[in-house]
Design a protein around this motif. Structure first.
Motif, PDB file in Angstrom:
ATOM      1  N   ASN A 291      -8.718   8.378  -5.052  1.00 52.89           N
ATOM      2  CA  ASN A 291      -9.064   7.881  -6.387  1.00 52.89           C
ATOM      3  C   ASN A 291     -10.302   8.585  -6.919  1.00 52.89           C
ATOM      4  OD1 ASN A 291      -6.991   5.977  -6.555  1.00 52.89           O
ATOM      5  ND2 ASN A 291      -8.212   4.365  -5.591  1.00 52.89           N
TER       6      ASN A 291
ATOM      7  N   PRO B  75      -4.135   7.285   4.968  1.00 50.86           N
ATOM      8  CA  PRO B  75      -3.848   5.852   4.807  1.00 50.86           C
ATOM      9  C   PRO B  75      -3.057   5.259   5.975  1.00 50.86           C
ATOM     10  CG  PRO B  75      -3.566   6.960   2.717  1.00 50.86           C
ATOM     11  CD  PRO B  75      -3.811   8.034   3.737  1.00 50.86           C
TER      12      PRO B  75
ATOM     13  N   SER C  17     -10.750  -1.197  -5.088  1.00 54.21           N
ATOM     14  CA  SER C  17     -10.162   0.107  -5.367  1.00 54.21           C
ATOM     15  C   SER C  17      -8.797   0.254  -4.707  1.00 54.21           C
ATOM     16  CB  SER C  17     -11.093   1.221  -4.873  1.00 54.21           C
ATOM     17  OG  SER C  17     -10.518   2.500  -5.067  1.00 54.21           O
ATOM     18  N   GLU C  18      -8.684  -0.171  -3.450  1.00 56.75           N
ATOM     19  CA  GLU C  18      -7.476   0.085  -2.677  1.00 56.75           C
ATOM     20  C   GLU C  18      -6.447  -1.043  -2.733  1.00 56.75           C
ATOM     21  OE1 GLU C  18      -9.728   2.990   0.567  1.00 56.75           O
ATOM     22  OE2 GLU C  18      -8.812   1.118   1.234  1.00 56.75           O
TER      23      GLU C  18
ATOM     24  N   THR D  43      -4.353   0.904  -5.133  1.00 56.84           N
ATOM     25  CA  THR D  43      -3.653   2.164  -4.870  1.00 56.84           C
ATOM     26  C   THR D  43      -3.308   2.349  -3.393  1.00 56.84           C
ATOM     27  OG1 THR D  43      -5.823   3.256  -4.739  1.00 56.84           O
ATOM     28  CG2 THR D  43      -4.641   3.374  -6.841  1.00 56.84           C
TER      29      THR D  43
ATOM     30  N   SER E  87       0.823  -1.206   0.000  1.00 55.80           N
ATOM     31  CA  SER E  87       0.000   0.000   0.000  1.00 55.80           C
ATOM     32  C   SER E  87       0.861   1.261   0.000  1.00 55.80           C
ATOM     33  CB  SER E  87      -0.930   0.007   1.218  1.00 55.80           C
ATOM     34  OG  SER E  87      -1.909  -1.008   1.121  1.00 55.80           O
TER      35      SER E  87
ATOM     36  N   THR F 110      -7.091   4.887   0.277  1.00 55.56           N
ATOM     37  CA  THR F 110      -6.914   5.839  -0.838  1.00 55.56           C
ATOM     38  C   THR F 110      -8.126   5.949  -1.761  1.00 55.56           C
ATOM     39  OG1 THR F 110      -5.900   4.104  -2.209  1.00 55.56           O
ATOM     40  CG2 THR F 110      -4.416   5.490  -0.898  1.00 55.56           C
ATOM     41  N   HIS F 111      -9.215   5.243  -1.451  1.00 58.26           N
ATOM     42  CA  HIS F 111     -10.347   5.289  -2.382  1.00 58.26           C
ATOM     43  C   HIS F 111     -10.845   6.718  -2.576  1.00 58.26           C
ATOM     44  CE1 HIS F 111     -13.930   4.158  -4.611  1.00 58.26           C
ATOM     45  NE2 HIS F 111     -14.622   4.942  -3.793  1.00 58.26           N
TER      46      HIS F 111
ATOM     47  N   ARG G 241     -14.478  -1.198  -2.219  1.00 59.72           N
ATOM     48  CA  ARG G 241     -13.356  -0.483  -1.608  1.00 59.72           C
ATOM     49  C   ARG G 241     -12.082  -1.326  -1.635  1.00 59.72           C
ATOM     50  NH1 ARG G 241     -13.082   2.618   4.281  1.00 59.72           N
ATOM     51  NH2 ARG G 241     -11.015   3.527   3.917  1.00 59.72           N
TER      52      ARG G 241
END
Length: 406
Positions: A313, A71, A341-342, A305, A57, A309-310, A338
């Motif tokens: 994004n 994060p 995405s993350e 990501t 991450s 961090t969503h 989620r």
């Protein structure tokens, strides 16, 4: 061990509270358990997996030029929750799984009664006496005199999710050798779940019907019960179809539950749809589809990501002046979305492996929690809110490896 039952009650109350209260409760319980019953420890396997995820991450966050403050805070928070619940479950898993789940069932009955009272009081007086709990100015109204119940939770969808295991347990109890609660208690939970008017809850109810009557041997004596429940769902759907003059965020509930599902499905079927076209839909479908679109179109779909961090994004990939822009951008609207995405495909594979490997068709508690996890994957993107970590551990410790059968 005479104090354990009281601490189990405190833990169950905690999962119905906001994350900060839950965190304070599990820190206190962990300290007590370590001082009285178990030696403090950290599971090395879980630690290694978590450190790998956090390392990946941080690397992806830095490569994408994202901010690291939130994060890192999220990683620390998840770590604390996991360490606390791991040590708490060192006590619970020793012959106390059924005890704490029964306490959960009992507490669910109480909050369900409160939700039903909320519905009745509002129907009579148009007074939502639970509204001050979270400081909101408007109630989730479907039509004049009809409110979506949320009891002591933040919103109806969270309430429907957390009482899902109780619903599944009651619904499947006749098929397992387990404690069978009185019919009135089952009816209370069934009614409260239906009165949330949650589209996710209705999907879970349908899937639970399918599981019971297609994967567990059916019985003719339950045909009447099936018909009654179906009639209730149809009635609730009819109520949710009525129009309303309310125009704020909460009161998008005027859109019918099944219409929300239909709109979401139709939008998903359109390959040319964009977040701008989703803005024309009801807010539930808008939040679902925009967050899904953001996840799909974010960079690094293999590893994601990075945890937390969503929301970055969201604001990088989708910009708009829409009134409700950013709706559920913090949590991605669903846990599965989620995680994708993350943590990308890597995270989704880990989630699938965890759920698949720990599913235990012989344990009604395990099955009940499975439907909760499924509900969270559809609607509920918070990692540490309303007992999410608790239920993941409960699911893990009710698999075949830890439970023994006659």
């Amino acid at each position: 061990m005479k104090y354990l039952k009281y601490f189990f009650w405190v833990i169950i109350v905690g999962i119905f509270c906001e994350r900060y209260y839950e965190l304070a409760i599990i820190l206190f319980c962990t300290l007590f358990f370590v001082l009285r019953y178990v030696e403090f420890s950290i599971n090395k396997k879980q630690l290694y997996i978590f450190l790998i995820i956090c390392t990946i991450s941080l690397i992806t966050i830095l490569l994408n030029g994202y901010k690291t403050n939130k994060p890192i805070l999220m990683m620390c928070t998840i770590g604390i929750f996991c360490i606390c619940y791991y040590n708490i479950f060192k006590v619970i898993r020793k012959n106390h799984i059924e005890e704490i789940f029964n306490i959960y069932i009992t507490f669910t009955k109480y909050v369900s009664i409160l939700g039903i009272v909320q519905f009745v009081v509002y129907a009579i007086s148009q007074w939502d006496f639970l509204l001050p709990l979270y400081g909101y100015s408007n109630s989730p109204i479907i039509m004049p005199g009809v409110i979506r119940v949320y009891s002591i939770m933040d919103e109806p969808s969270y309430f429907s999710a957390i009482i899902t295991p109780a619903f599944v347990y009651h619904f499947l109890s006749d098929s397992f050798r387990c404690k069978n609660y009185p019919t009135i208690e089952k009816f209370i939970v069934y009614t409260a779940l239906i009165l949330t008017f949650s589209s996710t809850a209705y999907v879970i109810i349908a899937l639970c019907f399918i599981y019971k009557y297609f994967f567990i041997k059916s019985n003719k004596e339950y045909i009447t019960l099936k018909r009654i429940v179906i009639i209730i769902i149809i009635i609730c759907a009819f109520f949710s179809k009525s129009n309303s003059d309310y125009d704020d965020l909460y009161n998008d509930n005027r859109i019918a539950t099944f219409e929300k599902i239909e709109e979401t499905y139709n939008a998903l079927s359109d390959p040319n749809a964009t977040p701008n076209s989703y803005e024309l839909l009801n807010l539930s479908s808008y939040a679902t589809l925009t967050n899904m679109w953001v996840a799909i179109n974010s960079p690094n779909r293999i590893l994601g990501t990075g945890i937390g961090t969503h929301v970055q994004n969201y604001h990088r990939n989708y910009k708009s002046s829409f009134k409700y822009y950013g709706l559920n951008s913090e949590d991605g609207y669903s846990l599965a979305n989620r995680i994708y995405s993350e943590l990308g495909i890597f995270g989704m594979v880990l989630l699938f492996i965890f759920i698949y490997k720990n599913f235990n068709k012989k344990s009604i508690i395990n099955i009940s929690v499975f439907f909760l996890l499924l509900s969270l994957c559809l609607r509920g993107g918070n990692y540490v809110r309303y007992g999410t970590i608790f239920f993941f551990y409960l699911y893990y410790y009710t698999n075949n490896k830890f439970l023994k059968y006659d």
